[in-house]
Design a protein around this motif. Structure first.
Motif, PDB file in Angstrom:
ATOM      1  N   ALA A 117      -4.823  17.801  27.901  1.00  0.00           N
ATOM      2  CA  ALA A 117      -4.356  16.882  26.854  1.00  0.00           C
ATOM      3  C   ALA A 117      -3.738  17.624  25.678  1.00  0.00           C
ATOM      4  O   ALA A 117      -3.643  17.100  24.567  1.00  0.00           O
ATOM      5  CB  ALA A 117      -5.491  15.981  26.368  1.00  0.00           C
ATOM      6  N   GLY A 118      -3.310  18.844  25.942  1.00  0.00           N
ATOM      7  CA  GLY A 118      -2.681  19.639  24.892  1.00  0.00           C
ATOM      8  C   GLY A 118      -1.181  19.724  25.080  1.00  0.00           C
ATOM      9  O   GLY A 118      -0.594  19.004  25.893  1.00  0.00           O
ATOM     10  N   PRO A 119      -0.535  20.621  24.359  1.00  0.00           N
ATOM     11  CA  PRO A 119       0.925  20.741  24.432  1.00  0.00           C
ATOM     12  C   PRO A 119       1.384  21.292  25.774  1.00  0.00           C
ATOM     13  O   PRO A 119       0.729  22.132  26.389  1.00  0.00           O
ATOM     14  CB  PRO A 119       1.251  21.706  23.292  1.00  0.00           C
ATOM     15  CG  PRO A 119      -0.001  22.501  23.093  1.00  0.00           C
ATOM     16  CD  PRO A 119      -1.124  21.563  23.393  1.00  0.00           C
ATOM     17  N   ALA A 120       2.541  20.811  26.212  1.00  0.00           N
ATOM     18  CA  ALA A 120       3.169  21.260  27.444  1.00  0.00           C
ATOM     19  C   ALA A 120       4.232  22.309  27.111  1.00  0.00           C
ATOM     20  O   ALA A 120       4.573  22.514  25.937  1.00  0.00           O
ATOM     21  CB  ALA A 120       3.800  20.068  28.165  1.00  0.00           C
ATOM     22  N   PRO A 121       4.765  23.001  28.125  1.00  0.00           N
ATOM     23  CA  PRO A 121       5.792  24.014  27.853  1.00  0.00           C
ATOM     24  C   PRO A 121       6.972  23.497  27.035  1.00  0.00           C
ATOM     25  O   PRO A 121       7.483  24.200  26.154  1.00  0.00           O
ATOM     26  CB  PRO A 121       6.220  24.454  29.246  1.00  0.00           C
ATOM     27  CG  PRO A 121       5.030  24.213  30.094  1.00  0.00           C
ATOM     28  CD  PRO A 121       4.379  22.984  29.538  1.00  0.00           C
TER      29      PRO A 121
ATOM     30  N   VAL B 159       9.131  35.984  35.221  1.00  0.00           N
ATOM     31  CA  VAL B 159       8.441  35.259  34.149  1.00  0.00           C
ATOM     32  C   VAL B 159       9.383  34.262  33.487  1.00  0.00           C
ATOM     33  O   VAL B 159       9.027  33.095  33.260  1.00  0.00           O
ATOM     34  CB  VAL B 159       7.885  36.249  33.103  1.00  0.00           C
ATOM     35  CG1 VAL B 159       7.343  35.503  31.885  1.00  0.00           C
ATOM     36  CG2 VAL B 159       6.794  37.124  33.724  1.00  0.00           C
ATOM     37  N   PHE B 160      10.583  34.709  33.163  1.00  0.00           N
ATOM     38  CA  PHE B 160      11.557  33.834  32.503  1.00  0.00           C
ATOM     39  C   PHE B 160      11.884  32.617  33.366  1.00  0.00           C
ATOM     40  O   PHE B 160      11.957  31.484  32.862  1.00  0.00           O
ATOM     41  CB  PHE B 160      12.829  34.633  32.195  1.00  0.00           C
ATOM     42  CG  PHE B 160      13.909  33.816  31.554  1.00  0.00           C
ATOM     43  CD1 PHE B 160      13.804  33.399  30.240  1.00  0.00           C
ATOM     44  CD2 PHE B 160      15.047  33.458  32.268  1.00  0.00           C
ATOM     45  CE1 PHE B 160      14.805  32.648  29.641  1.00  0.00           C
ATOM     46  CE2 PHE B 160      16.051  32.700  31.686  1.00  0.00           C
ATOM     47  CZ  PHE B 160      15.936  32.292  30.362  1.00  0.00           C
ATOM     48  N   SER B 161      12.068  32.841  34.665  1.00  0.00           N
ATOM     49  CA  SER B 161      12.456  31.748  35.554  1.00  0.00           C
ATOM     50  C   SER B 161      11.284  30.822  35.860  1.00  0.00           C
ATOM     51  O   SER B 161      11.397  29.596  35.774  1.00  0.00           O
ATOM     52  CB  SER B 161      13.030  32.308  36.860  1.00  0.00           C
ATOM     53  OG  SER B 161      14.123  33.169  36.610  1.00  0.00           O
ATOM     54  N   PHE B 162      10.154  31.418  36.229  1.00  0.00           N
ATOM     55  CA  PHE B 162       9.015  30.646  36.727  1.00  0.00           C
ATOM     56  C   PHE B 162       8.197  30.021  35.608  1.00  0.00           C
ATOM     57  O   PHE B 162       7.744  28.871  35.729  1.00  0.00           O
ATOM     58  CB  PHE B 162       8.130  31.564  37.583  1.00  0.00           C
ATOM     59  CG  PHE B 162       6.971  30.876  38.231  1.00  0.00           C
ATOM     60  CD1 PHE B 162       7.169  29.874  39.165  1.00  0.00           C
ATOM     61  CD2 PHE B 162       5.674  31.238  37.908  1.00  0.00           C
ATOM     62  CE1 PHE B 162       6.094  29.238  39.766  1.00  0.00           C
ATOM     63  CE2 PHE B 162       4.595  30.616  38.501  1.00  0.00           C
ATOM     64  CZ  PHE B 162       4.801  29.611  39.432  1.00  0.00           C
ATOM     65  N   VAL B 163       7.997  30.754  34.525  1.00  0.00           N
ATOM     66  CA  VAL B 163       7.126  30.269  33.460  1.00  0.00           C
ATOM     67  C   VAL B 163       7.913  29.462  32.435  1.00  0.00           C
ATOM     68  O   VAL B 163       7.543  28.334  32.093  1.00  0.00           O
ATOM     69  CB  VAL B 163       6.404  31.447  32.772  1.00  0.00           C
ATOM     70  CG1 VAL B 163       5.572  30.957  31.589  1.00  0.00           C
ATOM     71  CG2 VAL B 163       5.530  32.185  33.779  1.00  0.00           C
ATOM     72  N   TYR B 164       9.014  30.026  31.942  1.00  0.00           N
ATOM     73  CA  TYR B 164       9.736  29.374  30.850  1.00  0.00           C
ATOM     74  C   TYR B 164      10.690  28.292  31.352  1.00  0.00           C
ATOM     75  O   TYR B 164      10.588  27.119  30.937  1.00  0.00           O
ATOM     76  CB  TYR B 164      10.494  30.418  30.032  1.00  0.00           C
ATOM     77  CG  TYR B 164       9.615  31.313  29.214  1.00  0.00           C
ATOM     78  CD1 TYR B 164       9.065  30.873  28.006  1.00  0.00           C
ATOM     79  CD2 TYR B 164       9.309  32.614  29.626  1.00  0.00           C
ATOM     80  CE1 TYR B 164       8.242  31.696  27.248  1.00  0.00           C
ATOM     81  CE2 TYR B 164       8.494  33.444  28.856  1.00  0.00           C
ATOM     82  CZ  TYR B 164       7.963  32.973  27.684  1.00  0.00           C
ATOM     83  OH  TYR B 164       7.155  33.783  26.925  1.00  0.00           O
TER      84      TYR B 164
END
Length: 206
Positions: A57-61, A195-200
């Protein structure tokens, strides 16, 4: 022959003058290290893939990430990879000062990357989105932070090698060390692209 002469001739030889160090053992050993490091990041990516949408229930990306800032940060690391390539080209020319110059530029780009990453972490924690807020943020901070630690160690290694090159020149030992650091630095670039592609990107646009 006296007893002292007999003892002298029978004295065991613990130190050999011949160099029995295999020529390519350092590079092979470093490849093995990179493979083990790849397994660590594979586990972190897999963990993020499993819990990356557990927001509690917190902030999403999309609520947290500034893709413009992340794009600038990514460019800094990619530029550092290019400048390290320039340093290796100068090393092949046996140009000591030019090699040191491009290594220095690489270090500057790496330091900017770390500064922007620390700014992002500070901003997220200040907004209440710290690593204990949700499983998503825990996996995010662990993955990105582990990569940041690798970059930090890479910069320390880079500075150490610059001192060694300045003091001893581009001897075979320093060339081998620069080659190992080159592999490590490009490896970190590849991990960051993931990381840039998958996470962000997937986190914000997915």
């Amino acid at each position: 022959m006296s007893q002292a002469q007999v003892q002298e001739t029978e004295k065991p030889q613990f130190y050999l003058k011949e160099d029995h160090h295999p020529e390519h053992s350092t590079m092979l050993g470093f490849w093995l290290y990179l493979m083990s490091d790849s397994l660590i990041f594979a586990v972190l990516f897999a963990t993020h893939g499993v819990v990356g949408r557990n927001y509690a229930a917190g902030p999403a990306p999309a609520d947290l990430f500034d893709l413009n800032l992340i794009a600038i940060n990514t460019a800094m690391l990619l530029f550092s990879s290019i400048t390290y390539g320039f340093a290796m080209l100068q090393m092949e020319r046996n140009a000591k000062m030019e090699t040191l110059f491009w290594l220095g530029v690489t270090g500057v780009f790496g330091a900017i990357f770390l500064a922007l990453e620390l700014y992002e972490f500070y901003h997220l924690i200040h907004e209440g989105a710290g690593p204990t807020r949700s499983a998503f943020l825990s996996s995010f901070f662990t993955l990105v932070g582990t990569h940041g630690l690798h970059v930090t160690f890479g910069i320390i290694w880079l500075i150490t090698l610059m001192v060694q090159v300045k003091k001893h020149g581009l001897n075979p030992e320093n060339r081998r060390r620069l080659m190992c650091l080159s592999m490590f630095w490009h490896f970190l670039d590849v991990i960051w692209i993931g990381v840039f592609s998958f996470v962000y990107l997937l986190g914000v646009l997915g």
